[in-house]
Design a protein around this motif. Structure first.
Motif, short mmCIF file in Angstrom:
data_model
loop_
_atom_site.label_atom_id
_atom_site.label_comp_id
_atom_site.label_asym_id
_atom_site.label_seq_id
_atom_site.Cartn_x
_atom_site.Cartn_y
_atom_site.Cartn_z
N GLU A 219 0.82 -1.22 0.00
CA GLU A 219 0.00 0.00 0.00
C GLU A 219 0.85 1.26 0.00
OE1 GLU A 219 -3.09 -0.07 2.94
OE2 GLU A 219 -3.52 -2.18 2.62
N ASP A 220 2.08 1.17 -0.50
CA ASP A 220 2.90 2.36 -0.71
C ASP A 220 2.66 2.89 -2.11
OD1 ASP A 220 4.00 2.13 1.80
OD2 ASP A 220 5.73 0.96 1.12
N ILE A 221 2.55 4.19 -2.24
CA ILE A 221 2.19 4.80 -3.51
C ILE A 221 3.35 4.72 -4.50
CG2 ILE A 221 1.53 6.97 -4.63
CD1 ILE A 221 0.17 7.78 -2.00
N GLU A 222 3.04 4.27 -5.73
CA GLU A 222 4.04 4.24 -6.80
C GLU A 222 3.74 5.24 -7.90
OE1 GLU A 222 4.81 0.39 -8.37
OE2 GLU A 222 5.63 -0.39 -6.50
N TYR A 223 2.46 5.64 -8.03
CA TYR A 223 2.09 6.57 -9.11
C TYR A 223 0.83 7.33 -8.72
CZ TYR A 223 0.06 8.32 -13.43
OH TYR A 223 -0.51 9.12 -14.38
N VAL A 224 0.80 8.60 -9.06
CA VAL A 224 -0.42 9.41 -8.96
C VAL A 224 -0.52 10.22 -10.25
CG1 VAL A 224 -0.42 9.54 -6.44
CG2 VAL A 224 0.80 11.28 -7.76
N ASN A 225 -1.74 10.45 -10.72
CA ASN A 225 -1.89 11.24 -11.94
C ASN A 225 -2.06 12.72 -11.60
OD1 ASN A 225 -4.49 11.26 -10.96
ND2 ASN A 225 -5.45 10.77 -12.92
N GLU A 226 -2.20 13.53 -12.64
CA GLU A 226 -2.27 14.98 -12.45
C GLU A 226 -3.52 15.39 -11.69
OE1 GLU A 226 -1.01 18.83 -12.51
OE2 GLU A 226 0.09 17.02 -13.08
N ALA A 227 -4.64 14.68 -11.88
CA ALA A 227 -5.88 15.01 -11.17
C ALA A 227 -5.68 14.88 -9.66
CB ALA A 227 -7.01 14.12 -11.65
N PHE A 228 -4.95 13.86 -9.22
CA PHE A 228 -4.68 13.70 -7.79
C PHE A 228 -3.87 14.88 -7.27
CE2 PHE A 228 -1.85 12.49 -4.37
CZ PHE A 228 -2.69 11.83 -3.48
N ARG A 230 -3.71 17.97 -8.47
CA ARG A 230 -4.53 19.18 -8.42
C ARG A 230 -5.53 19.11 -7.27
NH1 ARG A 230 -5.17 18.16 -13.93
NH2 ARG A 230 -7.35 17.59 -13.49
N ARG A 231 -6.11 17.95 -7.06
CA ARG A 231 -7.20 17.83 -6.09
C ARG A 231 -6.69 17.87 -4.66
NH1 ARG A 231 -10.94 12.79 -7.07
NH2 ARG A 231 -11.19 13.95 -9.01
N THR A 232 -5.57 17.24 -4.39
CA THR A 232 -5.10 17.14 -3.00
C THR A 232 -4.11 18.22 -2.61
OG1 THR A 232 -3.28 15.65 -3.57
CG2 THR A 232 -5.42 14.64 -3.09
N GLY A 233 -3.44 18.81 -3.61
CA GLY A 233 -2.42 19.81 -3.31
C GLY A 233 -1.05 19.23 -3.02
N TYR A 234 -0.93 17.90 -3.03
CA TYR A 234 0.36 17.25 -2.82
C TYR A 234 1.11 17.13 -4.15
CZ TYR A 234 -1.16 15.77 1.85
OH TYR A 234 -1.59 15.75 3.14
N ALA A 235 2.41 17.41 -4.15
CA ALA A 235 3.23 17.16 -5.33
C ALA A 235 3.56 15.67 -5.41
CB ALA A 235 4.52 17.98 -5.26
N ARG A 236 3.93 15.22 -6.59
CA ARG A 236 4.22 13.80 -6.77
C ARG A 236 5.34 13.32 -5.85
NH1 ARG A 236 2.65 14.64 -12.28
NH2 ARG A 236 1.15 13.06 -12.96
N ASP A 237 6.41 14.09 -5.78
CA ASP A 237 7.54 13.63 -4.97
C ASP A 237 7.24 13.63 -3.48
OD1 ASP A 237 7.42 16.33 -4.60
OD2 ASP A 237 9.47 16.76 -5.25
N GLU A 238 6.12 14.25 -3.10
CA GLU A 238 5.73 14.22 -1.69
C GLU A 238 5.03 12.92 -1.31
OE1 GLU A 238 4.49 18.26 0.17
OE2 GLU A 238 3.71 18.28 -1.89
N VAL A 239 4.42 12.27 -2.29
CA VAL A 239 3.60 11.10 -1.96
C VAL A 239 4.17 9.79 -2.50
CG1 VAL A 239 1.50 12.48 -1.83
CG2 VAL A 239 2.13 11.43 -4.02
N VAL A 240 4.92 9.84 -3.59
CA VAL A 240 5.45 8.60 -4.16
C VAL A 240 6.43 7.96 -3.18
CG1 VAL A 240 6.87 7.61 -6.00
CG2 VAL A 240 5.11 9.30 -6.55
N GLY A 241 6.21 6.68 -2.91
CA GLY A 241 7.03 5.97 -1.94
C GLY A 241 6.48 6.03 -0.54
N ARG A 242 5.41 6.82 -0.33
CA ARG A 242 4.80 6.95 0.99
C ARG A 242 3.55 6.08 1.07
NH1 ARG A 242 6.78 11.66 3.30
NH2 ARG A 242 8.87 12.05 2.42
N ALA A 243 3.06 5.88 2.30
CA ALA A 243 1.89 5.03 2.51
C ALA A 243 0.63 5.72 2.01
CB ALA A 243 1.75 4.69 3.99
N SER A 244 -0.20 4.96 1.31
CA SER A 244 -1.47 5.50 0.83
C SER A 244 -2.35 5.96 1.99
CB SER A 244 -2.21 4.43 0.01
OG SER A 244 -3.52 4.85 -0.30
#
Length: 346
Positions: A219-228, A230-244
């Motif tokens: 359940e660690d994040i490997e990919y998020v799209n652009e809609a995620f 924009r919607r959450t305000g998190y940048a990709r490098d903030e969430v990739v590799g982190r727990a969903s």
């Protein structure tokens, strides 16, 4: 009788290699026996030369039997090394470097390259070089007998056999090469088509209006799209590799998360709603579907989260419910609410 297990060749076992084993086996067997029989007509008969040719014929026949039993490795080693030893013994009795038997060595080396791989071929080349040096030394010392000319028919059969075996090895090698070229071209075309399809899929996922999150089995994040993003305000490098659970599904209640994991453990898809939270802490109501991603062998390798923002829809539904049951000015229960409560009291 149970069929003998297939023993793979050292480098590869393909149709070309099997054909080459059979062609070489038949050629060695026929040449050995035919030349051995022809040498029986010589006067005087030379028993050692006849015996060596019969031994070569037996080597070819034994290799064919091993090939029939699908013992390809044994067949190839017997063909290459058995024929090399036989030819070397014949060459030693037939003038060494001055005899006609040296024509066999290039053919044997080609067969070794196809059938046994690089290491065995280099070993064979090294031993052949040492053998030639030994022949040269023996010739200088006068230790080898002069070239013994066999009968002309046996010599013609011998040369014809060498030509046939060389031509067969060359043609089979070319056919194998052309087949591999066609396979490589087809693979390249398939890869190009797959790459084009993947690019389309990636564009569709990246440009989807709904948030898409892919996680691994932990359940660690490997990919998020652009809609995620924009919607959450998190940048990709903030969430990739982190727990969903910390970024993508942080609004799931404990009971929901337990149900989610139980459902995924069965290999099924889970659907529900959550009140997620943006990076700035703002509530985000989402309809979520979490599904397993399976490989071609059926094994689950990842999970995909498909998330639809229903915040405005929920607010609109709540507003409609409020207007239907409460006065818009005073926020007091209206007549509809009063009638419902009276109906409950009955």
């Amino acid at each position: 009788m149970a069929e003998a297990p297939v023993v793979p060749l050292p480098d590869h076992e393909d149709a070309t290699t099997r054909h080459l084993v059979r062609v070489a086996g038949w050629s060695v067997m026929l040449l050995g026996f035919v030349i051995g029989l022809l040498l029986l007509w010589d006067q005087p008969v030379q028993p050692v030369r006849v015996a060596l040719n019969f031994v070569a014929g037996c080597i070819g026949g034994t290799a064919l039997l091993l090939a029939r039993w699908r013992r390809w490795t044994l067949a190839t080693y017997l063909l290459v090394w058995g024929v090399w030893v036989s030819v070397s013994l014949v060459a030693a009795r037939n003038g060494g470097v001055n005899g006609p038997n040296l024509l066999n060595y290039p053919v044997i080396i080609v067969l070794a390259g196809w059938l046994l791989g690089a290491r065995a071929t280099l070993t064979l080349v090294g031993l052949t070089a040492l053998l030639f040096l030994g022949f040269i030394w023996a010739d200088v010392q006068g230790l080898l007998k002069p070239v013994q000319v066999a009968n002309r028919v046996a010599g013609a059969v011998y040369l014809a056999g060498i030509l046939v075996l060389t031509a067969a090895a060359t043609l089979l090698s070319r056919r194998n090469y052309m087949s591999r070229v066609r396979e490589a071209q087809q693979t390249a075309a398939n890869l190009a088509a797959s790459e084009a399809s993947l690019r389309k899929l990636l564009r569709a996922v990246e440009q989807s209006p709904e948030a898409i999150v892919i996680t691994d089995l932990r359940e660690d994040i490997e990919y998020v799209n652009e809609a995620f993003v924009r919607r959450t305000g998190y940048a990709r490098d903030e969430v990739v590799g982190r727990a969903s659970a910390d970024y993508s599904s942080n609004g799931l209640a404990p009971a929901q998360r337990e149900g989610l994991r139980t459902t995924l453990a069965r290999g099924d898809s889970w659907a529900g709603e959550q009140v997620n939270y943006r990076k700035d802490g703002q509530e985000l109501i989402e309809s979520v579907v979490v599904a397993p991603i399976r490989q071609t062998d059926g094994r689950v390798s990842h999970y995909v989260e498909l998330k639809q923002d229903i915040t405005e829809r929920k607010r609109a539904a709540d507003e409609i419910h409020r207007l239907a049951h409460f006065d818009g000015l005073t926020s007091l229960p209206n007549r509809s609410t009063l009638m419902e409560r009276l109906h409950v009291l009955r």
